[in-house]
Design an enzyme around this catalytic site. Structure first.
Site, PDB file in Angstrom:
ATOM      1  N   ASP A  93      52.916   1.881 107.747  1.00  0.00           N
ATOM      2  CA  ASP A  93      51.676   1.854 106.857  1.00  0.00           C
ATOM      3  C   ASP A  93      52.066   0.553 106.008  1.00  0.00           C
ATOM      4  OD1 ASP A  93      49.569   2.082 105.597  1.00  0.00           O
ATOM      5  OD2 ASP A  93      49.806   4.116 104.635  1.00  0.00           O
ATOM      6  N   ASP A 128      43.890  -2.588 104.690  1.00  0.00           N
ATOM      7  CA  ASP A 128      42.608  -2.082 104.585  1.00  0.00           C
ATOM      8  C   ASP A 128      42.137  -1.586 103.154  1.00  0.00           C
ATOM      9  OD1 ASP A 128      44.168   0.072 105.037  1.00  0.00           O
ATOM     10  OD2 ASP A 128      42.405   1.162 105.467  1.00  0.00           O
ATOM     11  N   ALA A 196      41.056   7.284 103.923  1.00  0.00           N
ATOM     12  CA  ALA A 196      40.701   7.727 102.688  1.00  0.00           C
ATOM     13  C   ALA A 196      39.994   8.814 102.738  1.00  0.00           C
ATOM     14  CB  ALA A 196      39.866   6.707 102.143  1.00  0.00           C
ATOM     15  N   CYS A 279      56.945  34.337 109.049  1.00  0.00           N
ATOM     16  CA  CYS A 279      57.324  33.276 110.002  1.00  0.00           C
ATOM     17  C   CYS A 279      58.599  33.670 110.735  1.00  0.00           C
ATOM     18  CB  CYS A 279      57.287  31.909 109.138  1.00  0.00           C
ATOM     19  SG  CYS A 279      57.834  30.418 110.139  1.00  0.00           S
ATOM     20  N   CYS A 281      60.656  30.878 111.920  1.00  0.00           N
ATOM     21  CA  CYS A 281      61.629  29.965 112.001  1.00  0.00           C
ATOM     22  C   CYS A 281      62.972  30.068 111.322  1.00  0.00           C
ATOM     23  CB  CYS A 281      61.067  28.635 111.265  1.00  0.00           C
ATOM     24  SG  CYS A 281      61.103  28.825 109.465  1.00  0.00           S
TER      25      CYS A 281
END
Ligand SMILES: [Zn+2]
Length: 498
Positions: A93, A128, A196, A279, A281
């Site tokens: 970025d 941008d 955005a 979960c 994991c």
């Protein structure tokens, strides 16, 4: 746009694809999740993202490196791949986020792109202007014009094998987003982030998010790779993929962990409120929430970040599998029940069923009717369109339930179905025995589509007690009769209030 993106399979506007990243010498499977790597603080190291979680691509911020006394020289000397110890694709970025947060940054697009190339970025981003959602149209247009000029600068630069993104801005003004999409594509740059949108996602404004993405997609070519910037919560991956987004980036896995927040596909939980981990994991099967609460900050945050990554990558795989199997809409039905605002997003997505239908496969494995929203799926729209092209007898009787003498049946939610199509997807759809009015209404809308396309045909509709509200949608020229006798025949429509 270089020829770097190939779509392998569609489901609605969702797709499985491959993004070739020439400078990295790798191909990335999409939809893909890019974990955000903060060059200063890493709760999970990039090598571990790659080895344990299967990350093929990450994103880091070149502007932070550019401004850092400790990272600037090492990044130039070693390059990002070595500095971060990551062998896949690395996107960077540019500082646009800092521009949005602090109002000013001290590099130009030309400078930061040259720096991104120098440090070995594989996919670089110009500076941008991220127009906030609440900006008026005038501001959105003016800022987009500045962004477009900068994209023009980027397109003129020699960037070698490095791919360069062309962000699509425009706030919540859909006409500006659509124009920005087509003008971004016209630059010939490579990857198209929709920018955005983080404030929309943070505020659960999923209806507007869907409108904005659908508008940008209308402006972009169908085969353009699209990145939904800042979409890091797994509860919305299915929705974003169904809109045709190919890349998501997640800073959420780390940011949420630092705040003791626990991501799930149904929303966010706080560690303090969890008695059990829902979960499988390693974090969740190896520890209890109480154990984590007893740990020091670093250990707790790392384990939570690893859970957040596991659930995020798991959801990306589930989305890919759903697209492969052709049941992305069934997954969406489930996911968008996680929060009313997501359901608004799904309902808005279905407003664009036309747009979704364009690339939807003609045949899939199965169509499960799961809610009133199923009646608005692209397959239903397609069937209504197909009715216009079919040969229709001059005197046509369509019958609910078992086919009558003509062989045409009236099938919720699709409408009239000729005998030749009754075994063809999606007319083999499975519905619950107790269906909602929306399914009947969509079927009668199918009758209307047929009558409009064949105005000379005489059409009779025979039903077995369909709701009045649905039957009232039939055109006046259609005879509506109830199966099972003349007294039943004087049904609903007469007192139905025209
Ligand atoms: Zn877990």
């Amino acid at each position: 746009m270089r020829d770097t993106f190939e779509v392998r399979a569609h489901d609605g506007a969702g797709r499985l694809g491959e993004l070739t990243v020439p400078r990295a010498g790798v191909t990335v499977e999409t939809p893909a999740l890019l974990p955000v790597v903060n060059p200063h603080v890493q709760s999970v190291e990039p090598a571990r993202l790659e080895r344990v979680f299967g990350a093929e691509i990450i994103i880091t911020n070149s502007y932070i490196i550019h401004g850092s006394d400790t990272l600037y020289e090492p990044a130039r000397e070693e390059g990002l791949a070595e500095l971060l110890d990551f062998s896949g694709a690395i996107m960077t970025d540019s500082g646009s986020f800092q521009l949005a947060e602090y109002g000013d940054i001290d590099v130009t697009t030309a400078e930061i792109l040259a720096f991104q190339r120098e440090i070995g970025s594989h996919i670089a981003t110009p500076v941008d202007i991220p127009t906030p959602p609440d900006a008026d149209r005038e501001q959105a247009v003016a800022e987009w014009e500045t962004t477009r000029e900068r994209l023009g600068v980027a397109a003129e630069m020699d960037t070698g094998e490095m791919l360069v993104t062309a962000p699509v801005q425009g706030g919540v003004h859909v006409d500006v987003r659509e124009r920005a999409g087509s003008e971004a594509a016209a630059t010939g740059l490579d990857v198209f982030p929709i920018g955005a949108v983080v404030p929309l996602m943070n505020e659960y404004r999923f209806r507007e998010l869907v409108e904005v993405v659908a508008a940008a997609k209308r402006g972009l070519p169908v085969d353009a790779p699209v990145h939904l910037f800042g979409a890091g919560h797994p509860m919305m991956f299915a929705l974003a993929a169904a809109l045709g987004c190919d890349l998501f980036d997640s800073a959420a896995y780390a940011l949420y962990a630092r705040d003791d927040r626990y991501l799930t596909v149904r929303g966010t939980e706080h560690l303090d409120e969890l008695a059990y981990f829902p979960c499988e994991c390693p974090t969740c099967s190896g520890h209890t929430p109480a154990e984590l609460r007893g740990m020091d900050d670093d250990d707790r945050h790392r384990l939570l970040a690893e859970h957040n990554l596991a659930v995020s990558f798991g959801e990306v795989r589930r989305v890919r599998q759903a697209i492969r199997r052709g049941n992305l809409f069934e997954l969406l039905e489930t996911r968008t029940r996680g929060h009313p605002a997501l359901l608004d997003g799904y309902r808005t997505l279905l407003d664009y069923a036309d747009q979704l239908e364009a690339n939807d496969p003609v045949s899939k494995d199965a169509f499960f009717y799961l809610s009133a929203e199923s009646a608005r799926r692209p397959e239903v729209i397609r069937h209504h369109r197909r009715l216009a092209r079919l040969d229709v007898p001059e005197e046509l009787v369509v019958t609910a339930g078992a086919p009558g003498e003509s062989g045409w049946r009236l099938v919720p939610p699709f409408g009239p179905v000729p005998p030749t199509l009754s075994d063809v997807y999606p007319l083999t759809a499975e519905l619950p025995d107790r269906i909602d009015d929306a399914a009947y209404e969509a079927a009668v809308d199918g009758v209307r589509a047929l009558v409009e396309a064949h105005p000379d045909a005489t059409v009779e509709l025979r039903h077995d007690g369909w709701p009045k509200r649905a039957l009232e949608r039939a055109p006046d020229t259609v005879t509506v009769a109830r199966l099972g006798g003349p007294e039943a025949d004087t049904d609903s429509r007469d007192d139905g209030g025209s």
